[in-house]
Motif scaffolding. Structure first.
Motif, PDB file in Angstrom:
ATOM      1  N   UNK A   9       0.846  -1.186   0.000  1.00  0.00           N
ATOM      2  CA  UNK A   9       0.000   0.000   0.000  1.00  0.00           C
ATOM      3  C   UNK A   9       0.887   1.243   0.000  1.00  0.00           C
ATOM      4  N   UNK A  10       0.689   2.119  -0.984  1.00  0.00           N
ATOM      5  CA  UNK A  10       1.500   3.333  -1.110  1.00  0.00           C
ATOM      6  C   UNK A  10       0.583   4.543  -1.200  1.00  0.00           C
ATOM      7  N   UNK A  11       0.724   5.470  -0.256  1.00  0.00           N
ATOM      8  CA  UNK A  11      -0.008   6.736  -0.341  1.00  0.00           C
ATOM      9  C   UNK A  11       0.824   7.729  -1.147  1.00  0.00           C
ATOM     10  N   UNK A  12       0.151   8.668  -1.798  1.00  0.00           N
ATOM     11  CA  UNK A  12       0.852   9.643  -2.628  1.00  0.00           C
ATOM     12  C   UNK A  12       1.580   8.997  -3.786  1.00  0.00           C
ATOM     13  N   UNK A  13       0.955   7.978  -4.383  1.00  0.00           N
ATOM     14  CA  UNK A  13       1.657   7.115  -5.343  1.00  0.00           C
ATOM     15  C   UNK A  13       1.603   7.584  -6.784  1.00  0.00           C
ATOM     16  N   UNK A  14       0.972   8.721  -7.061  1.00  0.00           N
ATOM     17  CA  UNK A  14       0.804   9.118  -8.464  1.00  0.00           C
ATOM     18  C   UNK A  14       1.857  10.095  -8.966  1.00  0.00           C
ATOM     19  N   UNK A  15       2.754  10.525  -8.085  1.00  0.00           N
ATOM     20  CA  UNK A  15       3.802  11.452  -8.527  1.00  0.00           C
ATOM     21  C   UNK A  15       4.991  11.396  -7.582  1.00  0.00           C
ATOM     22  N   UNK A  16       6.103  11.957  -8.026  1.00  0.00           N
ATOM     23  CA  UNK A  16       7.256  12.131  -7.161  1.00  0.00           C
ATOM     24  C   UNK A  16       7.842  10.844  -6.620  1.00  0.00           C
ATOM     25  N   UNK A  17       8.284  10.892  -5.382  1.00  0.00           N
ATOM     26  CA  UNK A  17       8.941   9.745  -4.756  1.00  0.00           C
ATOM     27  C   UNK A  17       7.975   8.569  -4.629  1.00  0.00           C
ATOM     28  N   UNK A  18       6.716   8.835  -4.311  1.00  0.00           N
ATOM     29  CA  UNK A  18       5.737   7.758  -4.187  1.00  0.00           C
ATOM     30  C   UNK A  18       5.552   6.991  -5.481  1.00  0.00           C
ATOM     31  N   UNK A  19       5.497   7.707  -6.585  1.00  0.00           N
ATOM     32  CA  UNK A  19       5.378   7.072  -7.903  1.00  0.00           C
ATOM     33  C   UNK A  19       6.614   6.230  -8.205  1.00  0.00           C
ATOM     34  N   UNK A  20       7.786   6.743  -7.913  1.00  0.00           N
ATOM     35  CA  UNK A  20       9.013   5.980  -8.164  1.00  0.00           C
ATOM     36  C   UNK A  20       9.091   4.752  -7.257  1.00  0.00           C
ATOM     37  N   UNK A  21       8.635   4.869  -6.047  1.00  0.00           N
ATOM     38  CA  UNK A  21       8.583   3.698  -5.165  1.00  0.00           C
ATOM     39  C   UNK A  21       7.607   2.657  -5.704  1.00  0.00           C
ATOM     40  N   UNK A  22       6.457   3.121  -6.210  1.00  0.00           N
ATOM     41  CA  UNK A  22       5.487   2.188  -6.789  1.00  0.00           C
ATOM     42  C   UNK A  22       6.114   1.387  -7.923  1.00  0.00           C
ATOM     43  N   UNK A  23       6.902   2.032  -8.761  1.00  0.00           N
ATOM     44  CA  UNK A  23       7.556   1.327  -9.868  1.00  0.00           C
ATOM     45  C   UNK A  23       8.554   0.289  -9.348  1.00  0.00           C
ATOM     46  N   UNK A  37      -5.658  11.444  -4.189  1.00  0.00           N
ATOM     47  CA  UNK A  37      -6.969  12.088  -4.177  1.00  0.00           C
ATOM     48  C   UNK A  37      -7.725  11.972  -5.496  1.00  0.00           C
ATOM     49  N   UNK A  38      -6.994  11.922  -6.625  1.00  0.00           N
ATOM     50  CA  UNK A  38      -7.657  12.048  -7.921  1.00  0.00           C
ATOM     51  C   UNK A  38      -7.691  10.708  -8.659  1.00  0.00           C
ATOM     52  N   UNK A  39      -8.894  10.237  -8.959  1.00  0.00           N
ATOM     53  CA  UNK A  39      -9.068   8.925  -9.563  1.00  0.00           C
ATOM     54  C   UNK A  39      -8.440   8.862 -10.951  1.00  0.00           C
ATOM     55  N   UNK A  42      -4.778   8.183 -10.506  1.00  0.00           N
ATOM     56  CA  UNK A  42      -4.613   6.816 -10.013  1.00  0.00           C
ATOM     57  C   UNK A  42      -4.790   5.799 -11.137  1.00  0.00           C
ATOM     58  N   UNK A  43      -5.813   5.985 -11.946  1.00  0.00           N
ATOM     59  CA  UNK A  43      -6.089   5.024 -13.005  1.00  0.00           C
ATOM     60  C   UNK A  43      -4.989   5.028 -14.054  1.00  0.00           C
ATOM     61  N   UNK A  44      -4.466   6.221 -14.357  1.00  0.00           N
ATOM     62  CA  UNK A  44      -3.367   6.319 -15.321  1.00  0.00           C
ATOM     63  C   UNK A  44      -2.139   5.551 -14.828  1.00  0.00           C
ATOM     64  N   UNK A  62      -8.695   8.570  -2.084  1.00  0.00           N
ATOM     65  CA  UNK A  62      -8.969   8.993  -0.710  1.00  0.00           C
ATOM     66  C   UNK A  62      -8.310  10.339  -0.454  1.00  0.00           C
ATOM     67  N   UNK A  63      -9.012  11.196   0.236  1.00  0.00           N
ATOM     68  CA  UNK A  63      -8.467  12.493   0.625  1.00  0.00           C
ATOM     69  C   UNK A  63      -7.969  12.376   2.060  1.00  0.00           C
ATOM     70  N   UNK A  64      -6.663  12.182   2.214  1.00  0.00           N
ATOM     71  CA  UNK A  64      -6.090  11.960   3.547  1.00  0.00           C
ATOM     72  C   UNK A  64      -5.985  13.240   4.361  1.00  0.00           C
ATOM     73  N   UNK A  65      -6.476  14.356   3.823  1.00  0.00           N
ATOM     74  CA  UNK A  65      -6.675  15.553   4.647  1.00  0.00           C
ATOM     75  C   UNK A  65      -7.868  15.361   5.591  1.00  0.00           C
ATOM     76  N   UNK A  66      -8.724  14.372   5.300  1.00  0.00           N
ATOM     77  CA  UNK A  66      -9.918  14.125   6.107  1.00  0.00           C
ATOM     78  C   UNK A  66      -9.602  13.100   7.193  1.00  0.00           C
TER      79      UNK A  66
END
Length: 267
Positions: A9-23, A37-39, A42-44, A62-66
């Motif tokens: 499970x990776x939060x913030x996975x669509x850009x930056x360090x999170x995206x590189x970790x996902x790869x 936050x943005x579907x 995420x889908x891309x 999910x909006x983890x500000x909530x």
């Protein structure tokens, strides 16, 4: 879905360090749950990773500000029979500017994201891991955790919390089969600075930014090795070592000079 399927499970996975970790996790054959936050984003990313690495990728917008969001995420995945064997708490934001002038509600959102959501996810998934006797947690700290941060006071304070928290729970659980690692990047070429309205700071205008892929690799390798923490980049290691010789007042003054707006001297 089989309850024996394990996911990272990776939060913030669509850009930056999170995206590189996902790869990196995907390249090693790990199924993923990616959260942002943005579907559409995420889908891309999910489509890209599934096509490139032949893994399963579950998306959760999910909006983890909530405050309710991390609890809802855990419940959603549990109901689907998803076993999270690795948790990567990457999502985080900052807000550039003097504390006295900042929007307090924006700052409270940052505290919620950087601290509260991280604590909740860590608590819920750590307990799941302890029940199984195995698991891994990677928390995104920062070299900011070691310095007071003028113009970024709340962000630096949240990372000081993350670092202290991660070190403490690692000690509590060191003989229980769960690896807990902190990754401390420095200034990295991500969208963080744009979101923080920090593009005019000297740190961005005059500093050399790290490659997020390099930072992610450092964190991934440290987690796989079972290390307690990793400072990404030789310069950051050197600066933190030198920082141990300075007073907090000196470190704050140094950080003030590094982070102030680049055109300050012209006004």
């Amino acid at each position: 879905m089989s309850t024996t399927q394990s996911y990272t499970l990776i939060t913030g996975a669509t850009s930056g360090i999170g995206y590189e970790l996902a790869k990196l996790f995907a390249a090693d054959g790990n199924n993923l749950v990616i959260v942002a936050r943005h579907i559409e984003d995420l889908q891309r990313v999910a489509d890209e990773l599934k096509a490139a690495y032949n893994i399963d990728v579950i998306v959760s917008a999910r909006d983890l500000f909530l405050p309710s969001a991390p609890f809802e995420l855990h419940m959603e995945l549990r109901e689907k029979g998803i076993v999270v064997d690795t948790l990567v708490n990457d999502a985080g934001q900052g807000q550039f500017g003097e504390f006295s002038e900042a929007d307090i509600h924006r700052l409270l959102d940052i505290i919620q994201l950087n601290i509260s959501s991280l604590v909740v996810l860590t608590k819920l998934y750590l307990n799941d891991m302890l029940e199984r006797g195995s698991g891994k947690i990677l928390n995104l700290s920062s070299i900011a955790s070691r310095y007071p941060g003028p113009f970024h006071a709340v962000y630096h304070a949240t990372k000081a919390f993350v670092q202290s928290f991660t070190e403490a729970i690692r000690d509590e659980n060191k003989d229980k089969g769960v690896i807990i690692t902190a990754l401390l990047p420095g200034t990295t070429a991500t969208d963080f600075f744009n979101k923080a309205n920090m593009n005019d700071s000297k740190a961005v205008q005059e500093g050399k930014m790290a490659d997020p892929a390099t930072v992610a690799k450092d964190g991934y390798e440290a987690l796989e090795a079972g290390d307690d923490m990793v400072i990404s980049g030789f310069k950051n290691k050197f600066n933190l070592a030198m920082g141990k010789l300075m007073s907090d007042e000196t470190k704050a003054a140094q950080m003030h000079k590094m982070q102030e707006p680049a055109d300050t001297e012209n006004h």
